[in-house]
Write an enzyme that holds these catalytic residues in place. Sequence first.
Site, mmCIF file in Angstrom:
data_model
loop_
_atom_site.group_PDB
_atom_site.id
_atom_site.type_symbol
_atom_site.label_atom_id
_atom_site.label_comp_id
_atom_site.label_asym_id
_atom_site.label_seq_id
_atom_site.Cartn_x
_atom_site.Cartn_y
_atom_site.Cartn_z
ATOM 1 N N ARG A 244 -21.244 137.581 99.694
ATOM 2 C CA ARG A 244 -22.362 136.644 99.380
ATOM 3 C C ARG A 244 -23.331 137.102 98.226
ATOM 4 N NH1 ARG A 244 -24.411 136.575 104.504
ATOM 5 N NH2 ARG A 244 -26.375 137.691 104.107
ATOM 6 N N LYS B 265 -20.126 119.605 85.965
ATOM 7 C CA LYS B 265 -20.172 118.885 84.945
ATOM 8 C C LYS B 265 -19.464 119.215 83.756
ATOM 9 C CE LYS B 265 -22.607 116.296 87.717
ATOM 10 N NZ LYS B 265 -23.296 117.169 88.508
ATOM 11 N N ASP C 87 -33.042 122.519 82.750
ATOM 12 C CA ASP C 87 -31.896 122.095 83.247
ATOM 13 C C ASP C 87 -30.871 121.406 82.321
ATOM 14 O OD1 ASP C 87 -29.663 120.611 84.193
ATOM 15 O OD2 ASP C 87 -30.732 120.237 86.052
ATOM 16 N N TYR D 241 -33.039 113.958 87.513
ATOM 17 C CA TYR D 241 -31.891 113.715 88.265
ATOM 18 C C TYR D 241 -32.220 113.466 89.758
ATOM 19 C CZ TYR D 241 -27.795 114.730 91.394
ATOM 20 O OH TYR D 241 -27.198 114.732 92.494
HETATM 21 C C1 LIG Z 1 -29.060 117.017 85.146
HETATM 22 C C2 LIG Z 1 -28.470 117.498 86.325
HETATM 23 N N1 LIG Z 1 -28.907 118.347 87.052
HETATM 24 C C3 LIG Z 1 -28.313 118.937 88.485
HETATM 25 C C4 LIG Z 1 -27.362 118.198 88.865
HETATM 26 C C5 LIG Z 1 -26.749 118.485 90.209
HETATM 27 O O1 LIG Z 1 -25.562 119.528 89.997
HETATM 28 P P1 LIG Z 1 -24.407 119.362 91.257
HETATM 29 O O2 LIG Z 1 -24.065 118.192 91.416
HETATM 30 O O3 LIG Z 1 -23.519 120.468 90.844
HETATM 31 O O4 LIG Z 1 -25.174 119.887 92.541
HETATM 32 C C6 LIG Z 1 -26.940 117.011 88.489
HETATM 33 C C7 LIG Z 1 -25.912 116.171 88.957
HETATM 34 O O5 LIG Z 1 -25.568 115.082 88.456
HETATM 35 C C8 LIG Z 1 -27.527 116.620 87.220
HETATM 36 O O6 LIG Z 1 -26.933 115.424 86.410
#
Ligand SMILES: Cc1ncc(COP(=O)(O)O)c(C=O)c1O
Length: 425
Positions: free
Chosen positions: A70, A241, A216, A144
């Site tokens: 973990r 992504k 992010d 997001y």
């Molecule tokens: C900018 C951004 N941050 C975070 C996430 C979340 O990622 P995950 O789907 O891997 O949890 C996304 C998902 O589309 C995103 O576009």
Amino acid sequence: MARETGKKASGQEKDASRWDDARFDTKLARAGEDPYPETEFSLRVPIYATKSYTYPTLTEMLQHHYYYARTENPTLSALDQKLALLHGGEAALSVASGMAAVHLACSSVLQQRLERVKPEKMKRLMPQASPGDVPNIVMHTNQYTGIYRLCTRIYPQMGIDVRPVDLRDLDAVRQAVDARTRILFIESPANPTVDVIDIQACADVVHAAGGKCIVDNTWASPALQRPLEHGADLVVESLTKYINGHGDCLGGAIIGPAGTMQDIRYFWLETQGAVMSPFSAWLVLRGMRTLGMRMDRHSANAMAIARHLEKHPKVTRVVYPGLESHPGHAIAKRQMKAFGGMISFELASEAACRAFMDSMKLIKVGVSLGDTTSLMEYTAYMTGIDLAPWERKNMRISATHLRFSVGLEDPADIIDDLNQALEKT
Ligand SMILES: Cc1ncc(COP(=O)(O)O)c(C=O)c1O
């Protein structure tokens, strides 16, 4: 159990500093994996499918780093090391998803790492009700939707004041940030409107007030943008992504100072349990070796398509940071190597959008982004479906907003498909 002190080095390269002078693509192809103490003769890091690490004696166990999966796993350690090197951060931590990375990173800034708490002190840990004592997060109006939900549906219940403002407006940022601001959260380019935020300028504002800047970086990836070089304190990535890039697993990562990453690993992750599977880590390691080339191609394809859509009579609006018409074009030019693979555009009516979405042959209808496959979403019906109409309005998600993740197919084929689907509208 916090095990980070006085142990033998974790399963990372003996001399990671040899990559310091290597160029980005060399780090992508090699760093973190070669040579790897546990797998000296294997070209690739294996998938360590284990929950525990066992030792012949207690004395030996106490000398070693790995004890339970973990908190650590050698396959994940290779990925962590590569991500830290690519971002120029001291350390990185791979976790189960991008959302897990955001939540863990925010938790580590919003709350304290407490080792031992006596029962009589527990009440004092509850959020304070007095207005002067409420910590806040300043975030962009468009985020997001998963992160927007975390900030607006969950954090207020934990006693945190969430302040959405237009981060493109630095006066508004200065007004929103105060001495109780713990986090200024940036996504750039931002999902789904492709807004570009000036990371350094926003980081300067929050630093002057004593808070932290979390970025992010999912829509850019470290191949195009490295926020630590622009003043960010912590970076989060959805590995799901572009970094993995092949659409076959979920993952997330946090990159930042070694001490903070230790806190997150041994306190927040160990307690909250959003651990990445070693198989996913192996897939991401495999996918990301080509990240540099893929981002160049995603960016070139998106540029050609944005220019085409801009001239198309059925398209009413195109937003892409590479276009001179984008309000954040100059900032993107300064803080990004190229403009990425995400475009947003609009058609004249909802009926036109639905006909378009039902007529594509090559491009797939789907949420998520950053794959080899081109993916189109009609935001109001897909990632924006949980939002109230007034929230979509505040986030500038119109009823005809389409979000396009441009894939790695030949751009001429993508344009042919867009043209034939637009003809049906
Ligand atoms: C900018 C951004 N941050 C975070 C996430 C979340 O990622 P995950 O789907 O891997 O949890 C996304 C998902 O589309 C995103 O576009």
